[in-house]
Design a protein around this motif. Structure first.
Motif, PDB file in Angstrom:
ATOM      1  N   SER A  35      17.555   7.679   4.728  1.00 57.27           N
ATOM      2  CA  SER A  35      18.883   7.870   3.977  1.00 57.27           C
ATOM      3  C   SER A  35      20.204   7.920   4.846  1.00 57.27           C
ATOM      4  O   SER A  35      21.081   7.359   4.413  1.00 57.27           O
ATOM      5  CB  SER A  35      18.537   9.041   3.312  1.00 57.27           C
ATOM      6  OG  SER A  35      17.395   9.066   2.545  1.00 57.27           O
ATOM      7  N   LYS A  48      15.033  15.982  -0.013  1.00 58.66           N
ATOM      8  CA  LYS A  48      15.460  14.903  -0.890  1.00 58.66           C
ATOM      9  C   LYS A  48      16.692  14.909  -1.534  1.00 58.66           C
ATOM     10  O   LYS A  48      17.719  14.377  -1.765  1.00 58.66           O
ATOM     11  CB  LYS A  48      14.280  14.176  -1.456  1.00 58.66           C
ATOM     12  CG  LYS A  48      13.301  13.532  -0.632  1.00 58.66           C
ATOM     13  CD  LYS A  48      12.043  12.800  -1.568  1.00 58.66           C
ATOM     14  CE  LYS A  48      11.197  11.966  -0.519  1.00 58.66           C
ATOM     15  NZ  LYS A  48      10.205  11.349  -1.428  1.00 58.66           N
ATOM     16  N   TYR A 106      20.223  14.518  -0.273  1.00 61.83           N
ATOM     17  CA  TYR A 106      20.493  13.112  -0.086  1.00 61.83           C
ATOM     18  C   TYR A 106      20.837  12.242  -1.351  1.00 61.83           C
ATOM     19  O   TYR A 106      21.475  11.692  -1.370  1.00 61.83           O
ATOM     20  CB  TYR A 106      19.453  12.306   0.696  1.00 61.83           C
ATOM     21  CG  TYR A 106      19.300  12.588   2.224  1.00 61.83           C
ATOM     22  CD1 TYR A 106      20.417  11.985   3.082  1.00 61.83           C
ATOM     23  CD2 TYR A 106      18.500  13.851   2.775  1.00 61.83           C
ATOM     24  CE1 TYR A 106      20.251  12.433   4.536  1.00 61.83           C
ATOM     25  CE2 TYR A 106      18.814  14.182   3.878  1.00 61.83           C
ATOM     26  CZ  TYR A 106      19.554  13.560   4.867  1.00 61.83           C
ATOM     27  OH  TYR A 106      19.369  13.688   6.282  1.00 61.83           O
ATOM     28  N   GLU A 107      20.017  12.929  -2.549  1.00 62.78           N
ATOM     29  CA  GLU A 107      20.334  12.330  -3.829  1.00 62.78           C
ATOM     30  C   GLU A 107      21.792  12.803  -4.293  1.00 62.78           C
ATOM     31  O   GLU A 107      22.512  12.105  -4.907  1.00 62.78           O
ATOM     32  CB  GLU A 107      19.381  12.814  -4.751  1.00 62.78           C
ATOM     33  CG  GLU A 107      18.124  12.061  -4.459  1.00 62.78           C
ATOM     34  CD  GLU A 107      17.928  10.676  -4.564  1.00 62.78           C
ATOM     35  OE1 GLU A 107      18.712  10.244  -5.434  1.00 62.78           O
ATOM     36  OE2 GLU A 107      17.427   9.972  -3.803  1.00 62.78           O
ATOM     37  N   TRP A 108      22.048  14.061  -3.767  1.00 61.71           N
ATOM     38  CA  TRP A 108      23.530  14.495  -4.351  1.00 61.71           C
ATOM     39  C   TRP A 108      24.441  13.826  -3.401  1.00 61.71           C
ATOM     40  O   TRP A 108      25.344  13.627  -4.019  1.00 61.71           O
ATOM     41  CB  TRP A 108      23.450  15.951  -3.847  1.00 61.71           C
ATOM     42  CG  TRP A 108      24.805  16.815  -3.883  1.00 61.71           C
ATOM     43  CD1 TRP A 108      25.496  17.178  -5.173  1.00 61.71           C
ATOM     44  CD2 TRP A 108      25.760  17.022  -2.798  1.00 61.71           C
ATOM     45  NE1 TRP A 108      26.600  17.869  -4.898  1.00 61.71           N
ATOM     46  CE2 TRP A 108      26.866  17.543  -3.349  1.00 61.71           C
ATOM     47  CE3 TRP A 108      25.470  16.663  -1.372  1.00 61.71           C
ATOM     48  CZ2 TRP A 108      27.890  18.335  -2.634  1.00 61.71           C
ATOM     49  CZ3 TRP A 108      26.599  17.322  -0.732  1.00 61.71           C
ATOM     50  CH2 TRP A 108      27.679  18.041  -1.383  1.00 61.71           C
ATOM     51  N   LYS A 151      24.120  10.887  -2.290  1.00 59.87           N
ATOM     52  CA  LYS A 151      24.226   9.407  -2.750  1.00 59.87           C
ATOM     53  C   LYS A 151      25.040   9.456  -3.928  1.00 59.87           C
ATOM     54  O   LYS A 151      25.565   8.209  -4.356  1.00 59.87           O
ATOM     55  CB  LYS A 151      22.931   8.969  -2.823  1.00 59.87           C
ATOM     56  CG  LYS A 151      23.002   7.477  -2.998  1.00 59.87           C
ATOM     57  CD  LYS A 151      21.380   6.986  -3.338  1.00 59.87           C
ATOM     58  CE  LYS A 151      21.164   5.426  -3.406  1.00 59.87           C
ATOM     59  NZ  LYS A 151      19.575   5.257  -3.494  1.00 59.87           N
ATOM     60  N   SER A 152      25.136  10.414  -4.878  1.00 58.43           N
ATOM     61  CA  SER A 152      26.000  10.440  -6.262  1.00 58.43           C
ATOM     62  C   SER A 152      27.446  10.322  -5.930  1.00 58.43           C
ATOM     63  O   SER A 152      28.069  10.264  -7.015  1.00 58.43           O
ATOM     64  CB  SER A 152      25.310  11.543  -6.960  1.00 58.43           C
ATOM     65  OG  SER A 152      25.874  13.027  -6.470  1.00 58.43           O
TER      66      SER A 152
END
Length: 458
Positions: free
Chosen positions: A372, A429, A432-434, A436-437
């Motif tokens: 990521s 995870k 990283y999703e946060w 990426k948003s």
């Protein structure tokens, strides 16, 4: 930082030559006494129960006075740099205290106490209402002049105002009111309080580095007549331990940096600033248990700096495109084989740094975090290339188009990904999703960073 125009005789191009680090190998040979580290850690653990008792005493059926005392103590612990030792205890206290915040505020009329309540609750994510400050206004709707007789209260009001939201209009007024009177208050206060006020006017506690706040506040607290000797001793031991840990880290990153031998592998177009980068990293997390994370992040921001300087200060357009293409593939290609040695070194350095990260986190079962972070790094490289292309053809984009690229190039998204790498189970995870948003928080930081960078550069 001085600079001059120099000529690379190998390539025939001119570039801004940057001065080497003033630290050179200073920390490489700095003696670290491991025994002293162990002794300090043991002394801290011996005193820690006494400090915890100060925080947790009378935990049942507490009065407002008892809860007030604890919140003021939490603020003191934050300021002294020791709150991280008692995270669980502090969270329990604040959960309990916030349940009865309305009653606490209703019975409290001291400016210092209300301001500290606001600062502590907002710092820990509890949305205490700014309406609590209405009681300090007169019939004319303005903050009462009598408040200016209370130097500590005014200072705490000033600090509290820095945790306002865009809808806390009363805190905008509070900041203006406090700032207006702070200089004169400093002149009428004791020397140690005057120094604290002057420093706050330069940079508020909310915006300052926690370790620098602690360094200053320990000195201030020691000169307070009602200071607690146990708390003061604990704070001093903690600060000394952190200093030695930072020095140990600097020794390690200096050794790593020296072994890479940038000076002989690259023309002097790059910022030789590994010590300063480590100092920046301390602002991200200063606690001792993040020591490995600080070393990783120092290496990461070194890679970011080398990339930025290569695109911005030295590489030709064809070299920049080749480097960006190879990094997008994350593997060497025939085109990179044809590039000059300095560019091959930069490319290999980047790949090797991330291989180090993979080894570092591999045992944690979090290999996805490196992947990521690589993706965010690629986005950063692309933004650097886009700016280089604009500069090459003297293209002036619209402000909106510029900010789309500039927000990425200022590197906060990539830096946050690098920051998460060393945080263990804290950053899984979901973190990283946060990121990426593209959350508004990081976007706002990126916008501020971009504009501040450009104003300083201009």
């Amino acid at each position: 930082m001085g600079s001059q125009t120099d000529l690379d005789h190998e390539s025939g191009r001119k570039f801004k030559m940057l001065q080497p680090s003033q630290w050179t190998d200073y920390f490489l040979y700095f003696p670290i006494d491991e025994f002293e580290l162990d002794v300090l850690a043991s002394e801290l653990e011996a005193i820690k129960p006494n400090v915890r008792d100060m925080l947790m005493s009378s935990n049942h059926a507490e009065s407002h006075d008892s809860t007030k005392r604890k919140i003021l103590l939490i603020y003191l612990m934050i300021s002294l740099g020791i709150a991280y030792h008692f995270e669980n205890e502090i969270e329990k206290i604040l959960i309990h205290a916030f349940e009865k915040i309305d009653d606490m505020v209703e019975s409290e009329h001291d400016l210092y106490a209300i301001s500290i309540f606001f600062w502590v609750f907002r710092t820990y994510g509890y949305n205490m209402s700014a309406d609590a400050f209405k009681r300090f206004k007169g019939d004319d709707g303005k903050f009462m002049d009598s408040l200016t007789k209370d130097a500590k209260g005014m200072l705490s009001l000033y600090e509290a105002a820095h945790l306002r939201t865009t809808r806390d209009y009363i805190m905008d007024e509070a900041l203006s009111f406090a700032t207006k009177h702070m200089e004169s208050l400093a002149g009428r206060s004791s020397p140690h309080l005057s120094r604290l006020i002057q420093n706050a006017l330069g940079l508020s506690q909310h915006w300052n580095m926690e370790i620098l706040v602690a360094m200053e506040y320990i000195s201030f607290y020691e000169q307070e007549e009602d200071h607690d000797e146990t708390l003061l001793k604990f704070s001093k031991l903690n600060f000394k331990l952190l200093q030695l840990i930072y020095l140990k880290e600097l020794k390690m990153v200096t050794k790593w940096y020296k072994e890479l031998d940038f000076a002989s592998k690259l023309p002097p177009y790059f910022r030789d600033r590994v010590v300063e980068l480590h100092f920046f990293v301390i602002s991200m997390y200063f606690e001792p248990h993040f020591s490995s994370a600080r070393i990783m992040l120092t290496k990461f921001v070194t890679a970011e700096t080398i990339i930025d300087d290569t695109f911005d200060r030295y590489a030709s357009m064809s070299e920049a495109e080749s480097l960006a293409k190879s990094l997008e593939r994350w593997a060497p290609d025939k085109d990179m084989d044809k590039q000059p040695n300095y560019l091959k070194f930069v490319f290999k350095f980047i790949l090797d740094v991330f291989k180090d990260f993979e080894r570092e986190v591999g045992s944690e079962g979090r290999s996805y975090i490196v992947k990521s972070t690589v993706e965010e790094f690629k986005i950063l490289v692309k933004a650097n290339l886009d700016l280089a292309k604009w500069a090459q053809i003297a293209h002036v984009p619209s402000f909106e188009d510029y900010m789309v690229v500039g927000e990425l190039e200022v590197s906060w998204y990539a830096s946050m990904a690098g920051t998460f790498m060393g945080m263990g189970h804290i950053a899984m995870k979901g973190a990283y999703e946060w990121l990426k948003s593209r959350p508004k928080l990081i976007q706002a930081i990126s916008i501020n960073g971009r504009l501040m960078n450009d104003m300083t550069g201009f």
